[in-house]
Design a protein around this motif. Structure first.
Motif, PDB file in Angstrom:
ATOM      1  N   ASP A   9       0.824  -1.212   0.000  1.00  0.00           N
ATOM      2  CA  ASP A   9       0.000   0.000   0.000  1.00  0.00           C
ATOM      3  C   ASP A   9       0.855   1.258   0.000  1.00  0.00           C
ATOM      4  N   VAL A  10       2.132   1.086   0.326  1.00  0.00           N
ATOM      5  CA  VAL A  10       2.972   2.274   0.550  1.00  0.00           C
ATOM      6  C   VAL A  10       4.320   2.148  -0.137  1.00  0.00           C
ATOM      7  N   THR A  11       4.979   3.282  -0.327  1.00  0.00           N
ATOM      8  CA  THR A  11       6.372   3.313  -0.740  1.00  0.00           C
ATOM      9  C   THR A  11       7.216   3.266   0.533  1.00  0.00           C
ATOM     10  N   TRP A  15      11.276  -4.290   5.836  1.00  0.00           N
ATOM     11  CA  TRP A  15      12.005  -4.345   7.105  1.00  0.00           C
ATOM     12  C   TRP A  15      12.161  -5.800   7.553  1.00  0.00           C
ATOM     13  N   GLU A  35       8.924  -0.546   6.276  1.00  0.00           N
ATOM     14  CA  GLU A  35       9.154   0.682   7.021  1.00  0.00           C
ATOM     15  C   GLU A  35       8.884   1.848   6.081  1.00  0.00           C
ATOM     16  N   SER A  36       8.003   2.750   6.524  1.00  0.00           N
ATOM     17  CA  SER A  36       7.669   3.910   5.713  1.00  0.00           C
ATOM     18  C   SER A  36       7.274   5.032   6.663  1.00  0.00           C
ATOM     19  N   MET A  37       7.715   6.230   6.398  1.00  0.00           N
ATOM     20  CA  MET A  37       7.429   7.384   7.255  1.00  0.00           C
ATOM     21  C   MET A  37       7.741   7.047   8.728  1.00  0.00           C
ATOM     22  N   LYS A  38       8.851   6.348   8.953  1.00  0.00           N
ATOM     23  CA  LYS A  38       9.286   6.011  10.319  1.00  0.00           C
ATOM     24  C   LYS A  38       8.286   5.122  11.053  1.00  0.00           C
ATOM     25  N   MET A  39       7.443   4.436  10.272  1.00  0.00           N
ATOM     26  CA  MET A  39       6.457   3.553  10.888  1.00  0.00           C
ATOM     27  C   MET A  39       6.624   2.150  10.342  1.00  0.00           C
ATOM     28  N   GLU A  40       6.222   1.174  11.165  1.00  0.00           N
ATOM     29  CA  GLU A  40       6.191  -0.203  10.688  1.00  0.00           C
ATOM     30  C   GLU A  40       4.824  -0.442  10.063  1.00  0.00           C
ATOM     31  N   ILE A  41       4.813  -0.701   8.785  1.00  0.00           N
ATOM     32  CA  ILE A  41       3.534  -0.885   8.097  1.00  0.00           C
ATOM     33  C   ILE A  41       3.412  -2.358   7.689  1.00  0.00           C
ATOM     34  N   PRO A  42       2.474  -3.085   8.285  1.00  0.00           N
ATOM     35  CA  PRO A  42       2.330  -4.494   7.911  1.00  0.00           C
ATOM     36  C   PRO A  42       1.704  -4.651   6.528  1.00  0.00           C
TER      37      PRO A  42
END
Lengths: 73, 520
Positions: A9-11, A15, A35-42
């Motif tokens: 869903d994200v660029t 991780w 890892e995107s925008m300093k967040m862990e995105i599952p």
């Protein structure tokens, strides 16, 4: 056998990959964490099935909409 | 005796109208997975409530002065009820000449016409059931001249947006005027697989650009809803589409001179779910399900999401709290940590104006790290779009309550508050805020020190930990820099008390709202 692409869903960057090829998974299971925008995105599975192929490696950058895994239904 | 004949003729003419485009064309419409306009209206409105207007319109065939048949005009419109309240409903009949414009003395609806005049003068909602392809070059031949754009003006459609709820459903392939009409709505919906919408269809695209593309790939929901945000929501079927229209209107007042309808207050406002206590992970980098937070805080089964597939780092929904209609704007940490990109900004602007126009108070559930960063976002104009969200928030006069769940940073954070109002900001203990997040911010503010340090990475982490201590919401609460810190389980009751109290203000502010100035 029907297969589906699981997309990011994200660029960001890959991780941690949480599954391996051949694993049986349920809808909603986490396949990997980006890892995107300093967040862990599952990246969660949209379907139940078995993991046919992991298309990325850890630390690899991924783009929004990029296929990151193939699932056999 | 002749009176009896008149009535017989009237009944005959009504039967001709009900035949629509004839058996063959009706069958073709059904084979395409679509309902006819008359079936659509039946499915949409309260049973037996439709009073059609202009049923006799059409092209009559005469022999020796006796009518032999009438091909109905390809538009059906009238007055009906939804949920017991009056609405104007109208739509093209695709089974007659593909729903093209009728040659009547007065338009029935769609773009101006009787249905729009009725919604305007009676101040009742308008539902457009769109299934037509708009103008054709062949009309120039018929008239003997090309018509200047705007012979059927959009002015009434534009005016209605400040007066009454306008809903449009795209129920076929819509291009040109009907497609444009769908956009001039407060809320729009299309049906998966059977509807497409575009400025121009595949044939025009191929002729203009040499691009070959199917109508589904050009204007199906993947493009029109998820990528373009041209249409707000997707329904799985026409039946679901009608259900969604009824649902949407249930949150809306009849017009801007009235307050939104109070719903049943059958879910205790004191309900305090323990799940709220643990829903935000202690690990700051971990995302969580904001939609679940919304479900737990607002009335059971009262949440209706607008534009769920577009600008997905933001969630906008209509909901109820103790029966009062509220607009909920929440960031979605699952997508880019909830950052505001161009799509999110446009989505937020539209939703704020919608709620402000219809006197629906707003609740922000905030977890925003700021505007989206990076080359792609800058190329798309994120700063201008983001500041537009700040501008729109600043102009809204409907009461706003801001509840910070986790992050509230920078200018995107400012767009979640109402500084000119009472500016009530409450925070969960997990909240943190500032002009920009500590991560990244340290690298900028201490650039020189870090460059000269023997172990810059370690020093950066040290500085981050040091600064993070100050970001505790309790410290800001001491200074009244945030109005309150609450137990997450208290959110529902706390918000409810203020939303209920805000009704006094709302009741004194009814009527249209003029917005001045130039949006960035």
């Amino acid at each position: 056998m029907a297969s589906v692409e699981i997309q990011s869903d994200v660029t960001g960057t890959v991780w941690k990959i949480e599954v391996k090829e051949g694993d049986t998974i349920a809808e909603g299971d986490t396949l990997m964490i980006l890892e995107s925008m300093k967040m862990e995105i599952p990246v969660v599975s949209t379907d139940a099935g078995t993991v046919a192929k992991i298309l990325v490696t850890e630390e690899e950058p991924v783009a929004e909409g990029q296929a990151v895994a193939l699932l056999n239904l | 005796m002749s009176r009896k004949r008149d009535i017989e003729e009237l009944e005959q003419r009504r039967r001709w109208a009900e035949q629509q485009g004839g058996e063959e064309n009706v069958a073709r419409q059904h084979q395409a997975g679509r309902l006819t306009i008359r079936e659509r209206i039946d499915t949409l409105v309260d049973k037996g409530s439709f009073q059609e207007v202009g049923k006799l319109t059409g092209a009559g065939e005469y022999e020796a002065g006796e009518v032999q048949g009438v091909t109905p005009a390809p538009y059906v419109a009238g007055l009906a009820k939804i949920g017991g309240r009056d609405v104007v409903v109208g739509g093209e009949d695709f089974t007659i000449r593909g729903g093209t414009t009728a040659r009547l003395d007065r338009r029935k609806g769609g773009q101006g016409g009787f249905s729009e005049d009725l919604a305007h003068q009676y101040r009742i909602p308008l539902v457009n059931l769109i299934d037509g392809a708009g103008g054709s070059v062949t009309s120039a031949k018929r008239r003997g001249h090309a018509t200047f754009p705007g012979v059927d003006s959009f002015d009434r459609s534009v005016d209605l947006l400040a007066e009454v709820p306008v809903v449009s459903a795209v129920l076929g392939s819509a291009a040109g005027g009907p497609a444009g009409r769908a956009i001039l709505s407060h809320w729009s919906v299309m049906v998966a697989e059977t509807s497409q919408v575009f400025a121009a269809g595949p044939a025009v695209v191929e002729r203009s650009l040499g691009q070959r593309i199917t109508k589904e790939d050009l204007g199906g929901p993947d493009v029109a809803v998820a990528k373009g945000g041209t249409i707000d929501n997707v329904a799985a079927s026409e039946e679901e589409c009608c259900w969604m229209i009824r649902r949407y209107l249930s949150y809306m007042p009849q017009n801007v001179w009235q307050a939104p309808p109070q719903g049943p207050a059958d879910d205790s406002v004191e309900r305090a779910d323990d799940e709220l206590l643990t829903i935000v992970p202690a690990e700051r980098r971990r995302a969580y399900h904001m939609r679940r937070v919304i479900e737990l805080v607002f009335d059971k089964d009262s949440v209706f999401e607008i534009q769920p597939d577009f600008g997905t780092a933001l969630i906008t929904c209509l909901a109820r709290l103790g029966g009062h209609v509220v607009g909920v704007v929440a960031n979605n940490p699952m997508v880019y940590g909830g950052a505001m990109d161009v799509a999110e900004a446009l989505k937020q602007c539209h939703f704020i104006e919608l709620c402000d126009t219809f006197h629906i108070p707003l609740v922000f559930l905030v977890d925003v790290p700021g505007f989206m960063v990076g080359l792609q976002a800058e190329e798309n104009g994120v700063l201008r779009a983001g500041m537009r969200a700040v501008y729109v928030a600043s102009q809204a006069t409907v009461p706003v309550v801001t509840c910070v769940i986790r992050k509230c940073y920078g200018m995107a954070g400012m767009a979640t508050c109402q500084q000119r109002g009472v500016n009530l900001r409450i925070a969960w203990p997990s909240a943190e805020w500032g002009s920009l997040p500590v991560e990244g911010g340290v690298a900028v503010a201490y650039r020189r020190e870090l460059a000269e340090h023997p172990d810059p990475k370690a020093r950066e982490q040290e500085l981050e930990a040091e600064l993070r201590e100050f970001s505790s919401p309790f410290r800001a609460a001491e200074a009244f820099g945030v109005e309150d810190v609450i137990d997450p389980r208290e959110t529902r009751a706390y918000l409810h008390q203020f939303i209920a109290a805000a009704q006094s203000r709302l009741a004194t502010e009814l009527g249209p709202k003029a917005r001045t100035g130039v949006r960035p």
